[in-house]
Design a protein around this motif. Sequence first.
Motif, PDB file in Angstrom:
ATOM      1  N   THR A   1       0.818  -1.201   0.000  1.00  0.00           N
ATOM      2  CA  THR A   1       0.000   0.000   0.000  1.00  0.00           C
ATOM      3  C   THR A   1       0.859   1.262   0.000  1.00  0.00           C
ATOM      4  O   THR A   1       1.976   1.267   0.527  1.00  0.00           O
ATOM      5  N   PHE A   2       0.300   2.304  -0.586  1.00  0.00           N
ATOM      6  CA  PHE A   2       0.973   3.588  -0.662  1.00  0.00           C
ATOM      7  C   PHE A   2      -0.065   4.670  -0.380  1.00  0.00           C
ATOM      8  O   PHE A   2      -1.197   4.568  -0.866  1.00  0.00           O
ATOM      9  N   TYR A   3       0.347   5.693   0.374  1.00  0.00           N
ATOM     10  CA  TYR A   3      -0.577   6.743   0.764  1.00  0.00           C
ATOM     11  C   TYR A   3       0.026   8.126   0.529  1.00  0.00           C
ATOM     12  O   TYR A   3       1.238   8.323   0.633  1.00  0.00           O
ATOM     13  N   ALA A   4      -0.852   9.064   0.238  1.00  0.00           N
ATOM     14  CA  ALA A   4      -0.433  10.456   0.234  1.00  0.00           C
ATOM     15  C   ALA A   4      -0.105  10.856   1.669  1.00  0.00           C
ATOM     16  O   ALA A   4      -0.735  10.375   2.618  1.00  0.00           O
ATOM     17  N   ASP A   5       0.864  11.738   1.818  1.00  0.00           N
ATOM     18  CA  ASP A   5       1.262  12.162   3.162  1.00  0.00           C
ATOM     19  C   ASP A   5       0.082  12.746   3.935  1.00  0.00           C
ATOM     20  O   ASP A   5      -0.013  12.577   5.155  1.00  0.00           O
ATOM     21  N   SER A   6      -0.804  13.408   3.235  1.00  0.00           N
ATOM     22  CA  SER A   6      -1.916  14.093   3.893  1.00  0.00           C
ATOM     23  C   SER A   6      -2.927  13.138   4.528  1.00  0.00           C
ATOM     24  O   SER A   6      -3.733  13.567   5.359  1.00  0.00           O
ATOM     25  N   VAL A   7      -2.889  11.857   4.155  1.00  0.00           N
ATOM     26  CA  VAL A   7      -3.888  10.922   4.691  1.00  0.00           C
ATOM     27  C   VAL A   7      -3.264   9.783   5.488  1.00  0.00           C
ATOM     28  O   VAL A   7      -3.986   8.965   6.058  1.00  0.00           O
ATOM     29  N   LYS A   8      -1.948   9.737   5.542  1.00  0.00           N
ATOM     30  CA  LYS A   8      -1.281   8.662   6.279  1.00  0.00           C
ATOM     31  C   LYS A   8      -1.729   8.646   7.731  1.00  0.00           C
ATOM     32  O   LYS A   8      -1.814   9.689   8.375  1.00  0.00           O
ATOM     33  N   GLY A   9      -2.023   7.463   8.220  1.00  0.00           N
ATOM     34  CA  GLY A   9      -2.469   7.313   9.594  1.00  0.00           C
ATOM     35  C   GLY A   9      -3.959   7.526   9.785  1.00  0.00           C
ATOM     36  O   GLY A   9      -4.495   7.235  10.861  1.00  0.00           O
ATOM     37  N   ARG A  10      -4.638   8.039   8.769  1.00  0.00           N
ATOM     38  CA  ARG A  10      -6.085   8.279   8.871  1.00  0.00           C
ATOM     39  C   ARG A  10      -6.879   7.409   7.900  1.00  0.00           C
ATOM     40  O   ARG A  10      -7.989   6.985   8.212  1.00  0.00           O
ATOM     41  N   PHE A  11      -6.337   7.169   6.723  1.00  0.00           N
ATOM     42  CA  PHE A  11      -7.019   6.394   5.688  1.00  0.00           C
ATOM     43  C   PHE A  11      -6.356   5.026   5.553  1.00  0.00           C
ATOM     44  O   PHE A  11      -5.143   4.887   5.704  1.00  0.00           O
ATOM     45  N   THR A  12      -7.165   4.034   5.218  1.00  0.00           N
ATOM     46  CA  THR A  12      -6.653   2.690   4.972  1.00  0.00           C
ATOM     47  C   THR A  12      -7.277   2.127   3.702  1.00  0.00           C
ATOM     48  O   THR A  12      -8.511   2.095   3.582  1.00  0.00           O
ATOM     49  N   ILE A  13      -6.439   1.710   2.780  1.00  0.00           N
ATOM     50  CA  ILE A  13      -6.928   1.091   1.547  1.00  0.00           C
ATOM     51  C   ILE A  13      -6.811  -0.423   1.691  1.00  0.00           C
ATOM     52  O   ILE A  13      -5.847  -0.932   2.276  1.00  0.00           O
ATOM     53  N   SER A  14      -7.793  -1.123   1.164  1.00  0.00           N
ATOM     54  CA  SER A  14      -7.772  -2.588   1.187  1.00  0.00           C
ATOM     55  C   SER A  14      -8.503  -3.098  -0.049  1.00  0.00           C
ATOM     56  O   SER A  14      -9.180  -2.331  -0.732  1.00  0.00           O
ATOM     57  N   ARG A  15      -8.354  -4.380  -0.315  1.00  0.00           N
ATOM     58  CA  ARG A  15      -9.012  -4.949  -1.491  1.00  0.00           C
ATOM     59  C   ARG A  15      -9.481  -6.366  -1.188  1.00  0.00           C
ATOM     60  O   ARG A  15      -8.874  -7.081  -0.378  1.00  0.00           O
ATOM     61  N   ASP A  16     -10.551  -6.736  -1.863  1.00  0.00           N
ATOM     62  CA  ASP A  16     -11.079  -8.100  -1.800  1.00  0.00           C
ATOM     63  C   ASP A  16     -11.010  -8.647  -3.215  1.00  0.00           C
ATOM     64  O   ASP A  16     -11.848  -8.301  -4.065  1.00  0.00           O
ATOM     65  N   ASN A  17     -10.023  -9.461  -3.484  1.00  0.00           N
ATOM     66  CA  ASN A  17      -9.815  -9.945  -4.845  1.00  0.00           C
ATOM     67  C   ASN A  17     -10.964 -10.846  -5.317  1.00  0.00           C
ATOM     68  O   ASN A  17     -11.281 -10.876  -6.506  1.00  0.00           O
ATOM     69  N   ALA A  18     -11.569 -11.556  -4.408  1.00  0.00           N
ATOM     70  CA  ALA A  18     -12.685 -12.433  -4.791  1.00  0.00           C
ATOM     71  C   ALA A  18     -13.880 -11.627  -5.288  1.00  0.00           C
ATOM     72  O   ALA A  18     -14.666 -12.098  -6.108  1.00  0.00           O
ATOM     73  N   LYS A  19     -13.998 -10.409  -4.772  1.00  0.00           N
ATOM     74  CA  LYS A  19     -15.124  -9.542  -5.159  1.00  0.00           C
ATOM     75  C   LYS A  19     -14.697  -8.445  -6.135  1.00  0.00           C
ATOM     76  O   LYS A  19     -15.519  -7.607  -6.509  1.00  0.00           O
ATOM     77  N   ASN A  20     -13.409  -8.423  -6.511  1.00  0.00           N
ATOM     78  CA  ASN A  20     -12.897  -7.367  -7.407  1.00  0.00           C
ATOM     79  C   ASN A  20     -13.260  -5.982  -6.875  1.00  0.00           C
ATOM     80  O   ASN A  20     -13.709  -5.108  -7.629  1.00  0.00           O
ATOM     81  N   THR A  21     -13.067  -5.808  -5.594  1.00  0.00           N
ATOM     82  CA  THR A  21     -13.485  -4.573  -4.930  1.00  0.00           C
ATOM     83  C   THR A  21     -12.328  -3.982  -4.129  1.00  0.00           C
ATOM     84  O   THR A  21     -11.565  -4.713  -3.490  1.00  0.00           O
ATOM     85  N   VAL A  22     -12.246  -2.665  -4.200  1.00  0.00           N
ATOM     86  CA  VAL A  22     -11.267  -1.931  -3.404  1.00  0.00           C
ATOM     87  C   VAL A  22     -12.024  -1.017  -2.456  1.00  0.00           C
ATOM     88  O   VAL A  22     -13.082  -0.478  -2.818  1.00  0.00           O
ATOM     89  N   TYR A  23     -11.486  -0.878  -1.251  1.00  0.00           N
ATOM     90  CA  TYR A  23     -12.132  -0.070  -0.222  1.00  0.00           C
ATOM     91  C   TYR A  23     -11.191   1.044   0.230  1.00  0.00           C
ATOM     92  O   TYR A  23      -9.973   0.934   0.140  1.00  0.00           O
ATOM     93  N   LEU A  24     -11.794   2.108   0.744  1.00  0.00           N
ATOM     94  CA  LEU A  24     -11.017   3.162   1.371  1.00  0.00           C
ATOM     95  C   LEU A  24     -11.720   3.530   2.674  1.00  0.00           C
ATOM     96  O   LEU A  24     -12.791   4.133   2.649  1.00  0.00           O
ATOM     97  N   GLN A  25     -11.126   3.123   3.776  1.00  0.00           N
ATOM     98  CA  GLN A  25     -11.640   3.498   5.082  1.00  0.00           C
ATOM     99  C   GLN A  25     -11.023   4.831   5.469  1.00  0.00           C
ATOM    100  O   GLN A  25      -9.795   4.943   5.533  1.00  0.00           O
ATOM    101  N   MET A  26     -11.881   5.805   5.706  1.00  0.00           N
ATOM    102  CA  MET A  26     -11.417   7.160   6.003  1.00  0.00           C
ATOM    103  C   MET A  26     -11.853   7.535   7.414  1.00  0.00           C
ATOM    104  O   MET A  26     -13.049   7.606   7.695  1.00  0.00           O
ATOM    105  N   ASN A  27     -10.889   7.728   8.284  1.00  0.00           N
ATOM    106  CA  ASN A  27     -11.151   8.112   9.665  1.00  0.00           C
ATOM    107  C   ASN A  27     -10.601   9.502   9.948  1.00  0.00           C
ATOM    108  O   ASN A  27      -9.792  10.027   9.178  1.00  0.00           O
TER     109      ASN A  27
END
Length: 115
Positions: free
Chosen positions: A57-83
Amino acid sequence: QVQLVESGGGLVQAGGSLRLSCAASGSIVSISSMGWYRQAPGKQRESVARITSGGSTFYADSVKGRFTISRDNAKNTVYLQMNSLKPEDTAVYSCKVLVSGYYYWGQGTQVTVSS
């Protein structure tokens, strides 16, 4: 052809959370890189987060520690959890995926963070 459908945007107060989803469908054998971008009014589009097929994973400095990207390959889906959202996170968020050497974009979903 590949179609991307995004969901999860909306209006939230500062400090709140949202989870974006981007589901890919169509002629897909495998998806390489998956990522999220955003564009605020009057600003250029910027990369927010990216995840490789191997899970790096790679993040912009402005979102590091707050956002989390993940993916579910079985569902061909990418998520972005934003806190811990901030007003400056307000933008249209779009997903981008790399499939068989071609990039595809989602239609975008609005995220608005009120102060």
